[in-house]
Motif scaffolding. Structure first.
Motif: not given
Length: 213
Positions: A54-59
């Motif tokens: 997955i992609e979090t807001p920071v990576g």
């Protein structure tokens, strides 16, 4: 067979209120739902998962997601319905099946009078909901029914159980992958087949009917 008896103050507290004969049906229903959600944490400890990216807001990172096909939750009618919301609240993606069971008054054996289940359960994790594990007859019949449909592992969630019923389930499911998750293991059955100290008839207390104990 694996047995897990929940050892948590919140579980004990909610069970204490459920046992009280003065607890009204609306409170009983609400507490039963809350208690099942607590028990569901233990029941789903071995739920199948897959690793996902997955992609979090920071990576980017990796996490876990429930495997497909989704688990199936099977309340035994009628009292098991009072446990359903507490379970699906924790596992909202689970599918729901139903088993209606009745005891033959001549043979005393349980039989299925209604069911809504997939024809093939070979790839599914099954979670059975039955508030009272007393003699074990209904739960044994339900577990056998699911294995006959191809289930490979079954977890039963019960509010309370009697030692006699637990032993009967263990004998009947020897060699199969079965887990029982309990809120409490009580002392015994009385001459009428009720769990002692128990909490009375769970179905009657959930839905407001009065049982002759």
């Amino acid at each position: 067979m694996r047995v897990h008896v929940a050892d948590h103050p919140l579980v004990t507290h909610k069970l204490t209120v459920l046992r009280d004969r003065g607890t009204p049906s609306p409170t009983f229903r609400a507490l039963a739902e809350e208690l099942v959600t607590l028990l569901a944490y233990e029941a789903t400890r071995g739920v199948r998962t897959d690793t996902v990216r997955i992609e979090t807001p920071v990576g980017p990172t990796e996490g876990l997601a429930l495997s497909s096909p989704a688990p199936i939750v099977v309340p035994i009618l009628r009292a098991g319905l009072g446990m359903l919301e507490g379970m699906v609240k924790l596992v909202p993606t689970a599918e729901v099946g139903f088993l209606g069971m009745v005891r033959n008054e001549e043979t005393l054996e349980p039989s299925v009078y209604a069911e809504r289940l997939p024809a093939d359960l070979s790839a599914r994790q099954c979670f059975v909901l039955d508030p009272m594990l007393a003699t074990g007859g209904s739960l044994i019949a339900a577990i056998e029914y699911l294995f006959d449909r191809g289930a490979r592992d079954v977890t039963a969630v019960c509010l309370i159980a009697a030692p006699e019923g637990l032993a009967a389930v263990e004998r009947a499911t020897e060699g199969r992958d079965v887990t029982i998750v309990l809120g409490a293991l009580d002392e015994r059955l009385n001459e009428k087949g009720y769990i002692v100290p128990g909490l009375g008839d769970a179905g009657d207390r959930l839905y407001g009917t009065v049982a002759n104990l």
